[in-house]
Design an enzyme around this catalytic site. Structure first.
Site, PDB file in Angstrom:
ATOM      1  N   LYS A 113       0.822  -1.219   0.000  1.00 36.22           N
ATOM      2  CA  LYS A 113       0.000   0.000   0.000  1.00 36.22           C
ATOM      3  C   LYS A 113       0.858   1.274   0.000  1.00 36.22           C
ATOM      4  O   LYS A 113       0.669   2.151  -0.823  1.00 36.22           O
ATOM      5  CB  LYS A 113      -0.922   0.051   1.234  1.00 36.22           C
ATOM      6  N   ASN A 136      -3.716   5.680   5.973  1.00 33.95           N
ATOM      7  CA  ASN A 136      -2.932   4.771   6.812  1.00 33.95           C
ATOM      8  C   ASN A 136      -1.427   5.038   6.742  1.00 33.95           C
ATOM      9  O   ASN A 136      -0.674   4.700   7.653  1.00 33.95           O
ATOM     10  CB  ASN A 136      -3.233   3.326   6.388  1.00 33.95           C
ATOM     11  N   HIS A 181      -4.039  -9.100  10.880  1.00 35.78           N
ATOM     12  CA  HIS A 181      -5.095  -8.563  11.747  1.00 35.78           C
ATOM     13  C   HIS A 181      -6.138  -9.593  12.153  1.00 35.78           C
ATOM     14  O   HIS A 181      -7.311  -9.265  12.320  1.00 35.78           O
ATOM     15  CB  HIS A 181      -5.791  -7.381  11.068  1.00 35.78           C
TER      16      HIS A 181
HETATM   17  N1  UMA Z   1      -6.383   2.793  21.377  1.00 34.01           N
HETATM   18  C1  UMA Z   1      -6.989   2.388  22.529  1.00 34.01           C
HETATM   19  N2  UMA Z   1      -8.067   3.082  22.988  1.00 34.01           N
HETATM   20  C2  UMA Z   1      -8.561   4.159  22.348  1.00 34.01           C
HETATM   21  C3  UMA Z   1      -7.942   4.577  21.157  1.00 34.01           C
HETATM   22  C4  UMA Z   1      -6.854   3.875  20.696  1.00 34.01           C
HETATM   23  O1  UMA Z   1      -6.567   1.422  23.160  1.00 34.01           O
HETATM   24  O2  UMA Z   1      -9.549   4.720  22.831  1.00 34.01           O
HETATM   25  C5  UMA Z   1      -5.211   2.043  20.872  1.00 34.01           C
HETATM   26  C6  UMA Z   1      -5.531   1.225  19.619  1.00 34.01           C
HETATM   27  O3  UMA Z   1      -6.052  -0.040  19.921  1.00 34.01           O
HETATM   28  C7  UMA Z   1      -4.159   1.168  18.963  1.00 34.01           C
HETATM   29  C8  UMA Z   1      -3.524   2.496  19.336  1.00 34.01           C
HETATM   30  O4  UMA Z   1      -4.250   2.978  20.448  1.00 34.01           O
HETATM   31  O5  UMA Z   1      -3.387   0.132  19.506  1.00 34.01           O
HETATM   32  C9  UMA Z   1      -3.557   3.521  18.206  1.00 34.01           C
HETATM   33  O6  UMA Z   1      -4.856   3.536  17.652  1.00 34.01           O
HETATM   34  P1  UMA Z   1      -5.429   4.831  16.915  1.00 34.01           P
HETATM   35  O7  UMA Z   1      -6.673   4.439  16.204  1.00 34.01           O
HETATM   36  O8  UMA Z   1      -5.508   5.977  17.849  1.00 34.01           O
HETATM   37  O9  UMA Z   1      -4.263   5.094  15.869  1.00 34.01           O
HETATM   38  P2  UMA Z   1      -3.811   6.469  15.198  1.00 34.01           P
HETATM   39  O10 UMA Z   1      -2.701   7.079  15.984  1.00 34.01           O
HETATM   40  O11 UMA Z   1      -4.995   7.317  14.916  1.00 34.01           O
HETATM   41  O12 UMA Z   1      -3.192   5.921  13.841  1.00 34.01           O
HETATM   42  C10 UMA Z   1      -4.101   5.436  12.864  1.00 34.01           C
HETATM   43  C11 UMA Z   1      -3.524   4.174  12.255  1.00 34.01           C
HETATM   44  N3  UMA Z   1      -3.297   3.189  13.306  1.00 34.01           N
HETATM   45  C12 UMA Z   1      -4.040   2.054  13.382  1.00 34.01           C
HETATM   46  O13 UMA Z   1      -4.874   1.753  12.564  1.00 34.01           O
HETATM   47  C13 UMA Z   1      -3.762   1.138  14.537  1.00 34.01           C
HETATM   48  C14 UMA Z   1      -2.208   4.495  11.567  1.00 34.01           C
HETATM   49  O14 UMA Z   1      -1.771   3.335  10.870  1.00 34.01           O
HETATM   50  C15 UMA Z   1      -2.421   5.613  10.547  1.00 34.01           C
HETATM   51  O15 UMA Z   1      -1.175   5.989  10.014  1.00 34.01           O
HETATM   52  C16 UMA Z   1      -3.071   6.815  11.226  1.00 34.01           C
HETATM   53  O16 UMA Z   1      -4.295   6.413  11.860  1.00 34.01           O
HETATM   54  C17 UMA Z   1      -3.428   7.936  10.223  1.00 34.01           C
HETATM   55  O17 UMA Z   1      -4.443   7.535   9.351  1.00 34.01           O
HETATM   56  C18 UMA Z   1      -0.691   2.605  11.478  1.00 34.01           C
HETATM   57  C19 UMA Z   1      -1.047   1.121  11.540  1.00 34.01           C
HETATM   58  O18 UMA Z   1      -0.422   0.387  12.286  1.00 34.01           O
HETATM   59  C20 UMA Z   1       0.570   2.751  10.614  1.00 34.01           C
HETATM   60  N4  UMA Z   1      -2.021   0.648  10.727  1.00 34.01           N
HETATM   61  C21 UMA Z   1      -2.340  -0.758  10.632  1.00 34.01           C
HETATM   62  C22 UMA Z   1      -1.396  -1.447   9.651  1.00 34.01           C
HETATM   63  O19 UMA Z   1      -0.864  -0.772   8.748  1.00 34.01           O
HETATM   64  O20 UMA Z   1      -1.226  -2.676   9.760  1.00 34.01           O
HETATM   65  C23 UMA Z   1      -3.778  -0.911  10.122  1.00 34.01           C
HETATM   66  P1  ADP Z   2       1.967  -1.665   3.326  1.00 34.81           P
HETATM   67  O1  ADP Z   2       1.804  -0.188   3.346  1.00 34.81           O
HETATM   68  O2  ADP Z   2       0.796  -2.378   2.725  1.00 34.81           O
HETATM   69  O3  ADP Z   2       2.419  -2.252   4.620  1.00 34.81           O
HETATM   70  P2  ADP Z   2       4.598  -1.349   2.042  1.00 34.81           P
HETATM   71  O4  ADP Z   2       4.680  -0.787   0.662  1.00 34.81           O
HETATM   72  O5  ADP Z   2       4.965  -0.461   3.155  1.00 34.81           O
HETATM   73  O6  ADP Z   2       3.116  -1.953   2.238  1.00 34.81           O
HETATM   74  O7  ADP Z   2       5.468  -2.676   2.131  1.00 34.81           O
HETATM   75  C1  ADP Z   2       5.379  -3.453   3.322  1.00 34.81           C
HETATM   76  C2  ADP Z   2       6.132  -4.727   3.190  1.00 34.81           C
HETATM   77  O8  ADP Z   2       5.536  -5.568   2.192  1.00 34.81           O
HETATM   78  C3  ADP Z   2       7.572  -4.565   2.799  1.00 34.81           C
HETATM   79  O9  ADP Z   2       8.280  -5.455   3.606  1.00 34.81           O
HETATM   80  C4  ADP Z   2       7.633  -4.921   1.322  1.00 34.81           C
HETATM   81  O10 ADP Z   2       8.861  -5.527   0.999  1.00 34.81           O
HETATM   82  C5  ADP Z   2       6.462  -5.893   1.155  1.00 34.81           C
HETATM   83  N1  ADP Z   2       5.717  -5.679  -0.100  1.00 34.81           N
HETATM   84  C6  ADP Z   2       5.626  -4.554  -0.828  1.00 34.81           C
HETATM   85  N2  ADP Z   2       4.825  -4.722  -1.905  1.00 34.81           N
HETATM   86  C7  ADP Z   2       4.361  -5.995  -1.844  1.00 34.81           C
HETATM   87  C8  ADP Z   2       3.476  -6.773  -2.657  1.00 34.81           C
HETATM   88  N3  ADP Z   2       2.911  -6.272  -3.750  1.00 34.81           N
HETATM   89  N4  ADP Z   2       3.245  -8.057  -2.275  1.00 34.81           N
HETATM   90  C9  ADP Z   2       3.811  -8.570  -1.160  1.00 34.81           C
HETATM   91  N5  ADP Z   2       4.659  -7.885  -0.353  1.00 34.81           N
HETATM   92  C10 ADP Z   2       4.940  -6.613  -0.684  1.00 34.81           C
END
Ligand code: UMA
Ligand code: ADP
Length: 431
Positions: A113, A136, A181
């Protein structure tokens, strides 16, 4: 007076609160965070009704709109409160009120992504389009709504897609699906169901021909990418991979800075996503050629005495580790560091892939037991640092030390960036 409640005070919740304070001055605003001391507490003005440490149903019961953060599991809440939406759905509803609707590209998938989001944004920027990325990737969407952008490239997680209905996109992609997840969803189908909301209101649905789980379910305008047999595909000619759209050669692997088959697929998806913009071919090619990838994704961060240290800290699930190992070339031993929060994943399918390498496997963190079973000689450590201290005296010329943990970092680190930076620091000390 309208009662609006924000759940969460993290990045998304805080951004939502700031938006409301600016644009909904005549509403009663409440904020709930279940954590006793959430971030941004000190910036909440006294006019806001604040509750921390638990969920507060009294506040929710009297709310007209509830805007939740992605990290909140809303499975139970949404049964009782039908007025609950995520910050991205709220953003989409706010956009509909504007005179001019921007062109939006939306991106989801288990992996790739951020790479595709950044690449699309850079291409549009180079073409002179006023564009912002968001979602995200780390910039909450409501932080970038006021700036009169002509286009947005949004990275959307399954969490953010759960309540999304109102976003209109010129193109949208589901890149791939692999286990992730599973602590939040009942099963893979439920996880995928959320991801499919990306196609809800798009003019062009882009999907992965090799991954049936990404196929759009409705009969909408769609286009596929794949290694072969799709409108956007890869042809290997004299050992060199060239990317094609129908019978038109786009560019070949030697003309780009990204490595790995998965990145070729990411570029094909990018070409499909930007197609509605009708950009200049040569300008697009230049933007892709200049893109060197993002940090923490299969990044060679240090090389000493013929040993390569590679940081793939963003590999937070099984699929991203598989992609990293696919086609990886190591002259001698691969020292692979895995572990952290597995989010309910089953790693057994890694076993045959790992057997292709001369391997030493180091498992650390909360769910190391689930990874130790992948290799009879696997070693168990408390932390990544302990693993590195143990492996350092054994490394030889031609070896690679690879951090590609297949797990989230949150059990021991603030986020994947901190984990990757720590790996880089240790590589420079012990490598
Ligand atoms: N939390 C609680 N209680 C609350 C609120 C939050 O326990 O009342 C915890 C959540 O369970 C979580 C943490 O606090 O463990 C943060 O949650 P949040 O929803 O407040 O997170 P944000 O700081 O708003 O960040 C979110 C995304 N985080 C998640 O989805 C967990 C961020 O993605 C994103 O960049 C940001 O919004 C801006 O859009 C991060 C992520 O880890 C990178 N995403 C997951 C992933 O990529 O795998 C989905
Ligand atoms: P995301 O934002 O979905 O987590 P990233 O572009 O940050 O994706 O890449 C996350 C991880 O997934 C990196 O370790 C990367 O090497 C791997 N990756 C990137 N593109 C792909 C794809 N098309 N299929 C599988 N793995 C990928």
């Amino acid at each position: 007076m309208q009662n609006i409640t924000v759940i969460g005070l993290g990045k998304s919740g805080f951004s939502t609160l700031n938006y409301l304070l600016k644009h909904y001055k005549n509403s009663n605003i409440s904020v709930i965070d279940t954590r006793p001391t959430p971030p941004n507490l000190e910036f909440v003005p006294a006019s806001v009704n604040l509750h921390t440490g638990s969920m507060n149903h009294e506040i929710l019961d009297s709310s007209d709109i509830i805007i939740t953060s992605p990290g909140i599991d809303i499975r139970q809440l949404s049964k009782k409160y039908t007025n609950i939406i995520g910050d991205v759905e709220f953003f989409a509803q706010e956009l509909l009120k504007k005179d001019k609707y921007p062109k939006i590209i939306a991106i989801t998938g288990s992996n790739g992504k951020s790479t595709v989001t950044t690449l699309c944004t850079e291409i549009l920027q180079k073409a002179g389009i006023k564009v912002s990325l968001g979602g995200n990737i780390g910039t909450p969407v409501l932080d970038v709504i006021d700036d009169n952008y002509d286009a947005y490239v949004l990275e959307l997680s399954s969490y953010q897609l759960e309540t999304l209905k109102s976003l209109k996109t010129v193109s949208a992609v589901h890149l791939n699906l692999s286990p992730d997840h599973l602590d939040r969803y009942d099963d893979m189908d439920k996880y995928n169901e959320a991801k499919h909301n990306i196609f809800y209101n798009t003019d062009l649905a882009v999907y992965n021909q090799q991954d049936e789980k990404t196929y759009p379910k409705n009969n909408i305008n769609k286009v596929a990418f794949s290694t072969d047999n799709a409108e956007y595909f890869i042809k290997v000619e004299n050992g060199i991979s060239t990317l094609y759209h129908k019978d038109e050669a786009l560019l070949n692997e030697n003309e780009i800075g990204l490595v790995g088959q998965h990145n070729l697929l990411n570029i094909l998806a990018t070409y499909a996503l930007i197609s509605p913009f009708n950009l200049n071919d040569e300008q697009v090619k230049q933007a892709i050629a200049n893109f060197k990838g993002l940090p923490h994704r299969t990044e060679l961060i240090y090389e000493n005495n013929g040993v390569k240290w590679v940081n793939d800290s963003k590999a937070t699930n099984l699929g991203s580790l598989v992609a990293c190992l696919d086609g990886l070339k190591v002259q001698n031993t691969l020292h692979l560091l895995v572990g952290g929060d597995s989010k309910g994943a089953d790693f057994s399918e890694l076993k045959p892939l790992l057997s292709k390498f001369k391997l030493k496997l180091y498992c650390y963190g909360r769910d190391k037991e689930k990874l130790l079973i992948l290799d009879d000689a696997a070693l168990s450590f408390e932390t990544m640092e302990d693993s590195i201290k143990a492996l350092a005296p054994t490394i030889e010329k031609g070896d690679m030390v690879l951090l590609s943990p297949a797990c989230a970092s949150l059990d021991q680190f603030k986020n994947f960036e901190v984990r990757g930076d720590e790996f880089t620091r240790l590589a420079k000390i012990y490598g």
